[in-house]
Motif scaffolding. Structure first.
Motif, mmCIF file in Angstrom:
data_model
loop_
_atom_site.group_PDB
_atom_site.id
_atom_site.type_symbol
_atom_site.label_atom_id
_atom_site.label_comp_id
_atom_site.label_asym_id
_atom_site.label_seq_id
_atom_site.Cartn_x
_atom_site.Cartn_y
_atom_site.Cartn_z
ATOM 1 N N ALA A 1 0.837 -1.185 0.000
ATOM 2 C CA ALA A 1 0.000 0.000 0.000
ATOM 3 C C ALA A 1 0.879 1.244 0.000
ATOM 4 N N PRO A 2 0.981 1.926 -1.145
ATOM 5 C CA PRO A 2 1.794 3.137 -1.202
ATOM 6 C C PRO A 2 1.102 4.261 -0.446
ATOM 7 N N PRO A 3 1.811 5.337 -0.185
ATOM 8 C CA PRO A 3 1.157 6.475 0.450
ATOM 9 C C PRO A 3 0.014 6.955 -0.429
ATOM 10 N N ARG A 4 -0.996 7.503 0.201
ATOM 11 C CA ARG A 4 -2.123 8.007 -0.569
ATOM 12 C C ARG A 4 -1.671 9.139 -1.473
ATOM 13 N N LYS A 5 -2.148 9.101 -2.703
ATOM 14 C CA LYS A 5 -1.830 10.156 -3.661
ATOM 15 C C LYS A 5 -3.129 10.797 -4.090
ATOM 16 N N LYS A 6 -3.136 12.084 -4.200
ATOM 17 C CA LYS A 6 -4.324 12.776 -4.691
ATOM 18 C C LYS A 6 -3.942 13.473 -5.978
ATOM 19 N N THR A 7 -4.664 13.157 -7.039
ATOM 20 C CA THR A 7 -4.376 13.788 -8.317
ATOM 21 C C THR A 7 -5.630 14.443 -8.835
ATOM 22 N N SER A 8 -5.479 15.592 -9.401
ATOM 23 C CA SER A 8 -6.611 16.291 -9.987
ATOM 24 C C SER A 8 -6.540 16.151 -11.491
ATOM 25 N N LYS A 9 -7.650 15.788 -12.107
ATOM 26 C CA LYS A 9 -7.697 15.618 -13.551
ATOM 27 C C LYS A 9 -8.950 16.286 -14.075
ATOM 28 N N LYS A 10 -8.906 16.665 -15.318
ATOM 29 C CA LYS A 10 -10.092 17.147 -16.006
ATOM 30 C C LYS A 10 -10.225 16.350 -17.288
ATOM 31 N N ASP A 11 -11.362 15.716 -17.508
ATOM 32 C CA ASP A 11 -11.540 14.967 -18.749
ATOM 33 C C ASP A 11 -12.300 15.820 -19.750
ATOM 34 N N SER A 12 -12.474 15.285 -20.957
ATOM 35 C CA SER A 12 -13.069 16.056 -22.037
ATOM 36 C C SER A 12 -14.532 16.407 -21.794
ATOM 37 N N SER A 13 -15.200 15.732 -20.855
ATOM 38 C CA SER A 13 -16.591 16.061 -20.562
ATOM 39 C C SER A 13 -16.678 17.172 -19.522
ATOM 40 N N ASP A 14 -15.521 17.760 -19.149
ATOM 41 C CA ASP A 14 -15.435 18.849 -18.192
ATOM 42 C C ASP A 14 -15.844 18.411 -16.799
ATOM 43 N N ASP A 15 -15.790 17.099 -16.505
ATOM 44 C CA ASP A 15 -16.104 16.560 -15.185
ATOM 45 C C ASP A 15 -14.791 16.389 -14.436
ATOM 46 N N SER A 16 -14.457 17.356 -13.565
ATOM 47 C CA SER A 16 -13.184 17.253 -12.860
ATOM 48 C C SER A 16 -13.293 16.200 -11.770
ATOM 49 N N THR A 17 -12.193 15.467 -11.567
ATOM 50 C CA THR A 17 -12.188 14.427 -10.551
ATOM 51 C C THR A 17 -10.972 14.579 -9.675
ATOM 52 N N ASP A 18 -11.110 14.218 -8.420
ATOM 53 C CA ASP A 18 -9.991 14.129 -7.497
ATOM 54 C C ASP A 18 -9.860 12.669 -7.138
ATOM 55 N N ASP A 19 -8.869 11.999 -7.735
ATOM 56 C CA ASP A 19 -8.658 10.582 -7.477
ATOM 57 C C ASP A 19 -7.707 10.417 -6.310
ATOM 58 N N ILE A 20 -8.073 9.575 -5.366
ATOM 59 C CA ILE A 20 -7.192 9.238 -4.269
ATOM 60 C C ILE A 20 -6.791 7.784 -4.480
ATOM 61 N N VAL A 21 -5.501 7.549 -4.761
ATOM 62 C CA VAL A 21 -5.016 6.184 -4.931
ATOM 63 C C VAL A 21 -4.843 5.614 -3.530
ATOM 64 N N VAL A 22 -5.683 4.651 -3.188
ATOM 65 C CA VAL A 22 -5.648 4.060 -1.858
ATOM 66 C C VAL A 22 -4.561 3.005 -1.779
ATOM 67 N N CYS A 23 -4.498 2.113 -2.788
ATOM 68 C CA CYS A 23 -3.438 1.110 -2.808
ATOM 69 C C CYS A 23 -3.272 0.544 -4.209
ATOM 70 N N GLU A 24 -2.091 0.007 -4.435
ATOM 71 C CA GLU A 24 -1.831 -0.718 -5.666
ATOM 72 C C GLU A 24 -1.904 -2.191 -5.312
ATOM 73 N N ILE A 25 -2.829 -2.898 -5.931
ATOM 74 C CA ILE A 25 -3.027 -4.314 -5.651
ATOM 75 C C ILE A 25 -1.937 -5.139 -6.323
ATOM 76 N N SER A 26 -1.529 -4.697 -7.492
ATOM 77 C CA SER A 26 -0.486 -5.372 -8.248
ATOM 78 C C SER A 26 0.130 -4.350 -9.202
ATOM 79 N N LYS A 27 0.988 -4.821 -10.081
ATOM 80 C CA LYS A 27 1.693 -3.923 -10.996
ATOM 81 C C LYS A 27 0.738 -3.013 -11.769
#
Length: 109
Positions: A24-50
């Motif tokens: 489980a890596p440290p939590r990462k918060k990334t802000s993205k904007k997709d083409s539908s203009d729906d901004s998201t704040d993704d919090i990566v909780v853990c990497e299960i595998s590669k």
């Protein structure tokens, strides 16, 4: 597959994840904007595998737990088609049954 017919590209791409064994890596918060203009704040909780991760994000105004495979294209990790996004209601049902799932896993190991 016909299950994705009629969906926007962004919706289909956010339907997947990949492979890394239980760290489980440290939590990462990334802000993205997709083409539908729906901004998201993704919090990566853990990497299960590669290529698989668990993230918590907002999608269409609702918080979801996303378990998805990722792939690399042009040096960027992008979400693939394989995966599942659980609503908070679905996540709560799964979370409430973790002990039963663990018991079944142990019985079948």
């Amino acid at each position: 597959m016909s299950g994705f017919r009629g969906k926007r590209k962004e919706e289909v791409e956010y339907a997947s994840e990949g492979d890394t064994e239980g760290h489980a890596p440290p939590r990462k918060k990334t802000s993205k904007k997709d083409s539908s203009d729906d901004s998201t704040d993704d919090i990566v909780v853990c990497e299960i595998s590669k290529n698989r991760r668990v993230t918590v994000r907002s999608w269409q105004g609702k918080v979801v737990v996303d378990i998805r495979e990722f792939y690399v294209k042009d040096g960027k990790q992008l979400p693939g088609k394989k995966g599942i996004s659980l609503t908070m209601e679905q996540w709560n049902v799964l979370r409430d049954h973790v002990e039963e799932i663990e018991k079944a896993v142990n019985e079948n190991s």
